[in-house]
Design a protein around this motif. Structure first.
Motif, PDB file in Angstrom:
ATOM      1  N   ARG A   6       0.822  -1.211   0.000  1.00  0.00           N
ATOM      2  CA  ARG A   6       0.000   0.000   0.000  1.00  0.00           C
ATOM      3  C   ARG A   6       0.856   1.261   0.000  1.00  0.00           C
ATOM      4  NH1 ARG A   6      -1.662   3.594   3.869  1.00  0.00           N
ATOM      5  NH2 ARG A   6      -3.752   4.498   3.632  1.00  0.00           N
ATOM      6  N   ARG A   9       2.553   1.967  -3.332  1.00  0.00           N
ATOM      7  CA  ARG A   9       1.547   2.388  -4.317  1.00  0.00           C
ATOM      8  C   ARG A   9       1.163   3.849  -4.093  1.00  0.00           C
ATOM      9  NH1 ARG A   9      -2.710  -0.045  -7.094  1.00  0.00           N
ATOM     10  NH2 ARG A   9      -4.016   1.618  -7.879  1.00  0.00           N
ATOM     11  N   CYS A  64      -8.010   7.043   1.717  1.00  0.00           N
ATOM     12  CA  CYS A  64      -7.481   5.725   1.343  1.00  0.00           C
ATOM     13  C   CYS A  64      -7.289   4.919   2.619  1.00  0.00           C
ATOM     14  CB  CYS A  64      -6.158   5.865   0.602  1.00  0.00           C
ATOM     15  SG  CYS A  64      -6.311   6.729  -0.962  1.00  0.00           S
ATOM     16  N   TYR A  68      -6.655  -0.062   0.882  1.00  0.00           N
ATOM     17  CA  TYR A  68      -6.347   0.502  -0.432  1.00  0.00           C
ATOM     18  C   TYR A  68      -5.002  -0.066  -0.903  1.00  0.00           C
ATOM     19  CZ  TYR A  68      -5.531   3.879  -4.143  1.00  0.00           C
ATOM     20  OH  TYR A  68      -5.304   4.448  -5.370  1.00  0.00           O
ATOM     21  N   PRO A  69      -4.828  -0.460  -2.127  1.00  0.00           N
ATOM     22  CA  PRO A  69      -5.675  -0.316  -3.294  1.00  0.00           C
ATOM     23  C   PRO A  69      -6.609  -1.507  -3.572  1.00  0.00           C
ATOM     24  CG  PRO A  69      -3.510  -1.011  -4.000  1.00  0.00           C
ATOM     25  CD  PRO A  69      -3.468  -0.882  -2.503  1.00  0.00           C
ATOM     26  N   ARG A 106      -7.896  -3.497  -8.390  1.00  0.00           N
ATOM     27  CA  ARG A 106      -6.651  -3.085  -7.737  1.00  0.00           C
ATOM     28  C   ARG A 106      -5.822  -2.158  -8.623  1.00  0.00           C
ATOM     29  NH1 ARG A 106      -3.326  -4.348  -3.547  1.00  0.00           N
ATOM     30  NH2 ARG A 106      -1.103  -4.170  -3.964  1.00  0.00           N
ATOM     31  N   THR A 109      -6.649   3.767  -9.706  1.00  0.00           N
ATOM     32  CA  THR A 109      -5.971   4.719  -8.839  1.00  0.00           C
ATOM     33  C   THR A 109      -6.933   5.857  -8.486  1.00  0.00           C
ATOM     34  OG1 THR A 109      -5.218   6.036 -10.716  1.00  0.00           O
ATOM     35  CG2 THR A 109      -3.741   4.245  -9.977  1.00  0.00           C
TER      36      THR A 109
END
Length: 138
Positions: A6, A9, A64, A68-69, A106, A109
């Motif tokens: 996470r 990302r 988030c 997340y994601p 996933r 964004t």
């Protein structure tokens, strides 16, 4: 195949957002520079041309969560907007009424969310909806 953690990302998304490497029609970044968990974000969406949203800048708040994601962020309009997927009392994007969140992947964004909300504004059924006075907030 291994999953990108996470934090990695979110760092990628932060870098892209800060450097303005995304489309000109939306932007995003951390709400608080000291948010080490990278949970709370601000975003903006430029209203699409040839619609009642043209020449407007909409502000949104994104959250988030820990998942997340794998799970979508929560998204809430700060600027008042009239869209079928937005709760008219709270400004929250209703997950069951917005396809991008409902069918979250996933690979999506925060930029995906913002761009898809802009596309939602431009849909024939939505582009002529009467809008609240510019500059009003939820």
């Amino acid at each position: 195949m291994s999953k990108i953690p996470r934090s990695f990302r979110l760092l990628e998304e932060l870098e892209k957002g800060e450097k303005g490497m995304g489309p000109e029609s939306c932007s995003y970044g951390l709400a608080h520079s000291d948010d080490i968990t990278m949970t709370y974000w601000n975003g903006t969406i430029l209203g699409p041309p040839h619609s009642n949203h043209e020449n407007r800048i909409y502000s949104v708040a994104l959250e988030c969560g820990e998942e997340y994601p794998d799970k979508p962020p929560k998204i809430k309009f700060i600027s008042k907007i009239n869209l079928p997927c937005v709760n008219q009392t709270t400004g929250k994007v209703e997950e069951d009424r917005f396809e991008t969140v409902r069918s979250w992947k996933r690979s999506y964004t925060m930029e995906t969310l913002l761009l898809d909300l802009r596309k939602e504004m431009a849909l024939p059924a939505n582009k002529k909806l009467p809008q609240p006075t510019e500059g009003t907030n939820f």
